[in-house]
Design a protein around this motif. Structure first.
Motif, PDB file in Angstrom:
ATOM      1  N   GLY A  20      40.894  16.645  63.129  1.00 16.72           N
ATOM      2  CA  GLY A  20      42.059  16.842  63.984  1.00 16.72           C
ATOM      3  C   GLY A  20      43.308  16.194  63.399  1.00 16.72           C
ATOM      4  O   GLY A  20      44.428  16.508  63.792  1.00 16.72           O
ATOM      5  N   TYR A  23      44.215  18.306  59.609  1.00 16.56           N
ATOM      6  CA  TYR A  23      44.922  19.584  59.765  1.00 16.56           C
ATOM      7  C   TYR A  23      46.189  19.480  60.601  1.00 16.56           C
ATOM      8  O   TYR A  23      46.784  20.487  60.964  1.00 16.56           O
ATOM      9  CB  TYR A  23      43.990  20.619  60.401  1.00 16.56           C
ATOM     10  CG  TYR A  23      42.893  21.088  59.481  1.00 16.56           C
ATOM     11  CD1 TYR A  23      43.132  22.114  58.560  1.00 16.56           C
ATOM     12  CD2 TYR A  23      41.638  20.509  59.510  1.00 16.56           C
ATOM     13  CE1 TYR A  23      42.127  22.548  57.719  1.00 16.56           C
ATOM     14  CE2 TYR A  23      40.625  20.939  58.663  1.00 16.56           C
ATOM     15  CZ  TYR A  23      40.880  21.963  57.769  1.00 16.56           C
ATOM     16  OH  TYR A  23      39.879  22.397  56.933  1.00 16.56           O
ATOM     17  N   ARG A  24      46.593  18.292  60.918  1.00 13.61           N
ATOM     18  CA  ARG A  24      47.761  18.123  61.803  1.00 13.61           C
ATOM     19  C   ARG A  24      49.040  18.219  60.966  1.00 13.61           C
ATOM     20  O   ARG A  24      49.686  17.214  60.678  1.00 13.61           O
ATOM     21  CB  ARG A  24      47.663  16.767  62.516  1.00 13.61           C
ATOM     22  CG  ARG A  24      48.127  16.826  63.960  1.00 13.61           C
ATOM     23  CD  ARG A  24      47.832  15.527  64.677  1.00 13.61           C
ATOM     24  NE  ARG A  24      46.538  15.556  65.339  1.00 13.61           N
ATOM     25  CZ  ARG A  24      46.298  15.051  66.550  1.00 13.61           C
ATOM     26  NH1 ARG A  24      47.272  14.483  67.220  1.00 13.61           N
ATOM     27  NH2 ARG A  24      45.097  15.103  67.068  1.00 13.61           N
ATOM     28  N   HIS A  26      52.129  18.860  61.248  1.00 11.30           N
ATOM     29  CA  HIS A  26      53.331  18.984  62.070  1.00 11.30           C
ATOM     30  C   HIS A  26      54.621  18.929  61.268  1.00 11.30           C
ATOM     31  O   HIS A  26      55.616  19.520  61.659  1.00 11.30           O
ATOM     32  CB  HIS A  26      53.319  17.914  63.163  1.00 11.30           C
ATOM     33  CG  HIS A  26      52.320  18.217  64.249  1.00 11.30           C
ATOM     34  ND1 HIS A  26      51.695  17.252  64.996  1.00 11.30           N
ATOM     35  CD2 HIS A  26      51.845  19.398  64.713  1.00 11.30           C
ATOM     36  CE1 HIS A  26      50.874  17.816  65.873  1.00 11.30           C
ATOM     37  NE2 HIS A  26      50.945  19.118  65.722  1.00 11.30           N
ATOM     38  N   LEU A  29      56.746  22.045  60.316  1.00 14.11           N
ATOM     39  CA  LEU A  29      57.575  22.790  61.275  1.00 14.11           C
ATOM     40  C   LEU A  29      59.039  22.379  61.192  1.00 14.11           C
ATOM     41  O   LEU A  29      59.377  21.225  61.439  1.00 14.11           O
ATOM     42  CB  LEU A  29      57.062  22.533  62.687  1.00 14.11           C
ATOM     43  CG  LEU A  29      55.723  23.207  62.982  1.00 14.11           C
ATOM     44  CD1 LEU A  29      54.894  22.364  63.924  1.00 14.11           C
ATOM     45  CD2 LEU A  29      55.950  24.593  63.541  1.00 14.11           C
ATOM     46  N   VAL A  84      54.746  13.390  69.270  1.00 13.48           N
ATOM     47  CA  VAL A  84      53.394  13.871  68.977  1.00 13.48           C
ATOM     48  C   VAL A  84      52.794  13.051  67.827  1.00 13.48           C
ATOM     49  O   VAL A  84      51.611  12.702  67.834  1.00 13.48           O
ATOM     50  CB  VAL A  84      53.410  15.374  68.625  1.00 13.48           C
ATOM     51  CG1 VAL A  84      51.995  15.877  68.382  1.00 13.48           C
ATOM     52  CG2 VAL A  84      54.083  16.186  69.724  1.00 13.48           C
TER      53      VAL A  84
HETATM   54  C1  HEM Z   1      55.849  23.815  68.077  1.00 16.17           C
HETATM   55  C2  HEM Z   1      54.772  23.546  67.398  1.00 16.17           C
HETATM   56  C3  HEM Z   1      53.759  22.465  67.739  1.00 16.17           C
HETATM   57  C4  HEM Z   1      53.724  21.575  68.766  1.00 16.17           C
HETATM   58  C5  HEM Z   1      54.730  21.361  69.887  1.00 16.17           C
HETATM   59  C6  HEM Z   1      52.496  20.807  68.605  1.00 16.17           C
HETATM   60  C7  HEM Z   1      52.078  19.801  69.468  1.00 16.17           C
HETATM   61  C8  HEM Z   1      50.869  19.167  69.419  1.00 16.17           C
HETATM   62  C9  HEM Z   1      50.382  18.203  70.386  1.00 16.17           C
HETATM   63  C10 HEM Z   1      51.159  17.728  71.627  1.00 16.17           C
HETATM   64  C11 HEM Z   1      49.148  17.803  69.990  1.00 16.17           C
HETATM   65  C12 HEM Z   1      48.245  16.769  70.676  1.00 16.17           C
HETATM   66  C13 HEM Z   1      48.635  15.405  70.146  1.00 16.17           C
HETATM   67  C14 HEM Z   1      47.747  14.266  70.651  1.00 16.17           C
HETATM   68  O1  HEM Z   1      47.865  13.909  71.838  1.00 16.17           O
HETATM   69  O2  HEM Z   1      46.972  13.718  69.867  1.00 16.17           O
HETATM   70  C15 HEM Z   1      48.840  18.510  68.767  1.00 16.17           C
HETATM   71  C16 HEM Z   1      47.662  18.381  68.061  1.00 16.17           C
HETATM   72  C17 HEM Z   1      47.376  19.062  66.895  1.00 16.17           C
HETATM   73  N1  HEM Z   1      48.223  19.883  66.180  1.00 16.17           N
HETATM   74 FE1  HEM Z   1      50.034  20.521  66.802  1.00 16.17          FE
HETATM   75  N2  HEM Z   1      51.836  21.228  67.488  1.00 16.17           N
HETATM   76  C18 HEM Z   1      52.561  22.244  66.926  1.00 16.17           C
HETATM   77  C19 HEM Z   1      52.246  22.939  65.771  1.00 16.17           C
HETATM   78  C20 HEM Z   1      51.162  22.698  64.958  1.00 16.17           C
HETATM   79  C21 HEM Z   1      50.908  23.331  63.675  1.00 16.17           C
HETATM   80  C22 HEM Z   1      51.812  24.362  63.004  1.00 16.17           C
HETATM   81  C23 HEM Z   1      49.726  22.819  63.218  1.00 16.17           C
HETATM   82  C24 HEM Z   1      48.966  23.085  61.935  1.00 16.17           C
HETATM   83  C25 HEM Z   1      49.259  24.007  61.056  1.00 16.17           C
HETATM   84  C26 HEM Z   1      49.243  21.875  64.204  1.00 16.17           C
HETATM   85  C27 HEM Z   1      48.053  21.186  64.114  1.00 16.17           C
HETATM   86  C28 HEM Z   1      47.554  20.354  65.093  1.00 16.17           C
HETATM   87  C29 HEM Z   1      46.198  19.799  65.073  1.00 16.17           C
HETATM   88  C30 HEM Z   1      45.105  20.060  64.045  1.00 16.17           C
HETATM   89  C31 HEM Z   1      46.089  18.987  66.206  1.00 16.17           C
HETATM   90  C32 HEM Z   1      44.865  18.204  66.663  1.00 16.17           C
HETATM   91  C33 HEM Z   1      44.011  19.092  67.542  1.00 16.17           C
HETATM   92  C34 HEM Z   1      42.774  18.381  68.020  1.00 16.17           C
HETATM   93  O3  HEM Z   1      42.315  17.432  67.384  1.00 16.17           O
HETATM   94  O4  HEM Z   1      42.237  18.784  69.062  1.00 16.17           O
HETATM   95  N3  HEM Z   1      50.134  21.820  65.231  1.00 16.17           N
HETATM   96  N4  HEM Z   1      49.903  19.325  68.434  1.00 16.17           N
END
Ligand code: HEM
Length: 223
Positions: A20, A23-24, A26, A29, A84
């Motif tokens: 998690g 691959y995050r 962020h 973007l 985030v």
């Molecule tokens: C507008 C775009 C995005 C927003 C607002 C967003 C927001 C978030 C938020 C709020 C979390 C949970 C954070 C936490 O409490 O730990 C998260 C987790 C995550 N994000 Fe994003 N994200 C975005 C785009 C992306 C993109 C483009 C990728 C990868 C290419 C990505 C990959 C991940 C991954 C892998 C996690 C962890 C998921 C897990 O472990 O269950 N995110 N994101």
């Protein structure tokens, strides 16, 4: 453990907490994206189904693919994603993950002994030194994205290696790919043929776009 854990159909459907973070991506973007040739804040796209419905799958993919992401790494996170990233760092601490250096060792990279072995960027070296003092104290998530990204790569060496580990330990072990499930009986003859003959995201998008006479360009490759 239950009696069936040795059965060949028994597959765990789990993903470790590390992935998690691996691959995050962020920081890939930008602050804004192009929609209908106009710049809009990235946040306006959230929970916004009209963007897809009004424009259509093919045209939306084509426009999205034509725009660059930003560089994945430290000090390149858009403002709206800073909270985030704070949560992400907190997660690593709550889960009591091992250190960046421990994960390097687990992945059969040499442990780093100096900040300049992580990145050539002197500002990053200085900041890591100021915050952690000792390379062994650098956290997993921060270290992952502090690493320099090699030419023509999207991510650093440790992220890349962990993605390879993930493929063989978690993605390909998904229950859907078990031999007793991933077959023609499950998917039907038509379904099985479709699966076998689909190779790209472009094929998937174009096949599902109503205007079959038009081919949408769905690729990140520059011609
Ligand atoms: C507008 C775009 C995005 C927003 C607002 C967003 C927001 C978030 C938020 C709020 C979390 C949970 C954070 C936490 O409490 O730990 C998260 C987790 C995550 N994000 Fe994003 N994200 C975005 C785009 C992306 C993109 C483009 C990728 C990868 C290419 C990505 C990959 C991940 C991954 C892998 C996690 C962890 C998921 C897990 O472990 O269950 N995110 N994101």
């Amino acid at each position: 453990s239950p009696a069936f854990t040795n059965q060949k159909w028994y597959r765990q459907n789990w993903m470790t907490v590390e992935f998690g973070l691996v691959y995050r991506w962020h920081s890939a973007l930008p602050e804004t994206l192009t929609y209908d040739s106009k710049q809009i804040p990235m946040m306006d796209s959230l929970w916004n189904n009209e963007m897809l419905i009004n424009k259509g799958l093919g045209p939306l993919f084509e426009e999205t693919c034509s725009q660059p992401g930003s560089k994945i790494g430290l000090f390149n996170t858009s403002e709206f994603l800073i909270p985030v990233e704070l949560k992400s760092i907190e997660l690593g601490r709550q889960a009591q993950l091992a250190s960046y250096n421990d994960y390097r060792e687990m992945c059969q990279f040499p442990r780093v002994t100096d900040f300049d072995q992580i990145t050539a960027d002197e500002d990053t070296q200085r900041e890591l030194k100021r915050l952690y003092g000792d390379v062994n104290k650098i956290e997993f998530y921060v270290g992952l994205y502090a690493e320099d990204v090699p030419q023509n790569s999207a991510v650093g060496a440790l992220v890349t290696r962990m993605i390879a580990v993930d493929a063989f330990s978690q993605a390909l072990t998904n229950p859907l790919l078990a031999e007793n499930i991933f077959n023609e009986e499950t998917f039907s003859q038509v379904g099985w043929e479709v699966i076998q003959n689909t190779n790209t995201l472009s094929e998937l998008v174009n096949r599902n776009s109503p205007q079959q006479d038009k081919k949408y360009k769905v690729t990140f490759d520059n011609p």
